[in-house]
Design an enzyme around this catalytic site. Sequence first.
Site, PDB file in Angstrom:
ATOM      1  NE  ARG B   7      84.219   5.302 -57.509  1.00 21.50           N
ATOM      2  CZ  ARG B   7      85.523   5.077 -57.382  1.00 21.50           C
ATOM      3  NH1 ARG B   7      86.041   4.793 -56.204  1.00 21.50           N
ATOM      4  NH2 ARG B   7      86.314   5.145 -58.433  1.00 21.50           N
ATOM      5  CB  SER B  33      86.401   2.378 -52.767  1.00 23.48           C
ATOM      6  OG  SER B  33      87.699   1.829 -52.753  1.00 23.48           O
ATOM      7  CD  GLU B  54      80.771  -6.795 -46.577  1.00 22.82           C
ATOM      8  OE1 GLU B  54      80.707  -7.871 -45.947  1.00 22.82           O
ATOM      9  OE2 GLU B  54      81.854  -6.348 -47.021  1.00 22.82           O
ATOM     10  CG  PHE B  79      80.936  -6.924 -51.145  1.00 24.75           C
ATOM     11  CD1 PHE B  79      81.149  -8.222 -51.586  1.00 24.75           C
ATOM     12  CD2 PHE B  79      81.941  -5.986 -51.344  1.00 24.75           C
ATOM     13  CE1 PHE B  79      82.340  -8.579 -52.197  1.00 24.75           C
ATOM     14  CE2 PHE B  79      83.136  -6.335 -51.966  1.00 24.75           C
ATOM     15  CZ  PHE B  79      83.342  -7.640 -52.397  1.00 24.75           C
ATOM     16  CG  HIS B 105      83.152  -0.019 -56.941  1.00 28.03           C
ATOM     17  ND1 HIS B 105      83.078   1.130 -56.178  1.00 28.03           N
ATOM     18  CD2 HIS B 105      84.445  -0.159 -57.307  1.00 28.03           C
ATOM     19  CE1 HIS B 105      84.278   1.679 -56.085  1.00 28.03           C
ATOM     20  NE2 HIS B 105      85.135   0.927 -56.764  1.00 28.03           N
ATOM     21  CG  ASP B 113      88.783  -5.115 -58.071  1.00 23.92           C
ATOM     22  OD1 ASP B 113      90.021  -5.296 -58.167  1.00 23.92           O
ATOM     23  OD2 ASP B 113      88.270  -4.349 -57.248  1.00 23.92           O
ATOM     24  NE  ARG B 163      87.569   1.347 -60.195  1.00 23.15           N
ATOM     25  CZ  ARG B 163      88.540   0.937 -60.998  1.00 23.15           C
ATOM     26  NH1 ARG B 163      88.271   0.141 -62.008  1.00 23.15           N
ATOM     27  NH2 ARG B 163      89.771   1.303 -60.794  1.00 23.15           N
TER      28      ARG B 163
END
Lengths: 280, 308
Positions: B7, B33, B54, B79, B105, B113, B163
């Site tokens: 990331r 993030s 989104e 998403f 992610h 999560d 992630r």
Amino acid sequence: MNIEEIKELRLRANEIRRLSIDMIYGAQSGHPGGSLSAADILITLYFKIMKVDPANPQWPDRDRFVLSKGHASAAYYAVLALKGYFPMDELKNFRKINSMLQGHPTIHVPGVDMTTGSLGQGFSTSLGMALAGKIDGKDYHVYTLVGDGEMDEGIVWEAAINAVHNKLDNLIMIVDRNMYQLDGNTEKILSLGEVSKKLEAFGWEVREIDGHSITEIYISIMESMQRNGKPKAIVARTVKGKGVSYMQNTHEFHGKPPNKEQYEKAIKELEEEKNRIMSE
Amino acid sequence: MEKESQREAYGVTLQEIGKNDRIVVLDADLSSSTHTYMFSKLYPERFFNMGIQEQNEMGVAAGLARSGKIVYASTFAVFATGRAYDVIRQSIAYTNLNVKIVATHGGLTVGEDGATHQALEDIGIMSGLPNMRVIVPGDAPETKRVIREIMDIEGPFYVRLSREKVPSLLKEFGFELGKAIVMKEGSDLTIISTGITLSMAMEASSKLKDMGIDSSVIHMPSIKPIDRDIIIKYSRLTGKIITIEEHSIYNGLGSRVSEIVAEDGSARVRRIGVNDTFGESGPGWELLKKYGISSDHIIEESLKLIKR
């Protein structure tokens, strides 16, 4: 705009209605109701308002138009052909195999700024075009025609919030408020209520007009061009199926072609309307 | 082995390529993030936080691309591919527009999560779309190359990042769309990995070597287009293939390799991945182990293949 000009635009709108009926009858498929309700709006945009060049459809400084209610493709294609983007003859191939003119608009067609058909998305993409105009400091406007039934879609309201946040005052949304969607009256299927008040509450500058009055369409758009930090909405009260008696104010011809007898009646009525306008 | 964040590599690269003023970056309230915030620091006038939208994010991305922009649109993989699927299908893939969907992610390593945030089917969802190219970088250095390369390749991309920090194994290599990287040559079997499972493949290969089994290791960052030639070459060479990915065994790397090998009729294949189930909360690397994605599982499957 003088009377002669208005008359000419009304005649063109009448022609768009006749062409739409021809195309849908020829294909035995398509959406007459929402094509007929949108004809006056489309004609005023393309023949009076928008800065475009049919010889150079991708001209970077052109005004953009997104038919978010993509199922009104028949009327849209007819306007584009009439404007000179492609030969009128092409309209005969509407919705047929090996044709350029797909059931719903695609960017492969000269003059079409965005592929649409899945409701709500065209409106969302029009924000991107408006945003690009802002980034590049260009003067163009982005117009998008949204159906009232289409406003059931969540993405419409995502975009409605977003356009205000990003101060897209170069974006003009026109709502074709014809009160019918595929399954019935919009207030029975999923009551939309007062579209204007909802949009106002979201921060849009809203005008409400008769969507079949060329004058009102023209004036409301001209008034909406002010760069004042707010996106503009024009809620155009229209008649679904406008111009063909048995298609008016019903959902029956949302997505159904006329049969032979119905087709002949439609053409006769539109011909009569044409003569009426000419004799005025 | 040094571990780095994909990331962060994404954010750093966006800063580097951001001088190209055609680039516009969108995020959906996850910029800290996904690390797109790094771009926003240098080029605030070309960064738009869309809020938690989104669908509209992808629609706006399409409109920007239609107006000549190169759009990097980010959010979490679950998403991007789930919530926004239809917008991607109609307005980005069908239109073949210049939108680079860079989703972070991906997979189980989302960790704590839990299943709601762990995309295990995203590679399959995106691979099914005509015009869409699907890239799963193996580490941070490769992420940098991918993010830079796709800027100049017209049309839509889906890039899936992790992630967790991952071992930097690919510092010395290049990236070419549709090309695999041969990490090790061996004649007994071939291990094919995509994304962050590469270190597991390398570790298993070393341990197998100690057991007298000579394996090839192939890293496959480009899932679509996939490197068909190299799959067939190693399929014929070794006759046995193990695939490993942080994704469902359906519709990802394992499926694609199986299809190609089945048509060629040249090898037996065993797929390692998530076995048609949702994930759960927990530390990312432990979850991988629990769901059968580890070097030990590669060894176990390899021994079964060799014995047969």
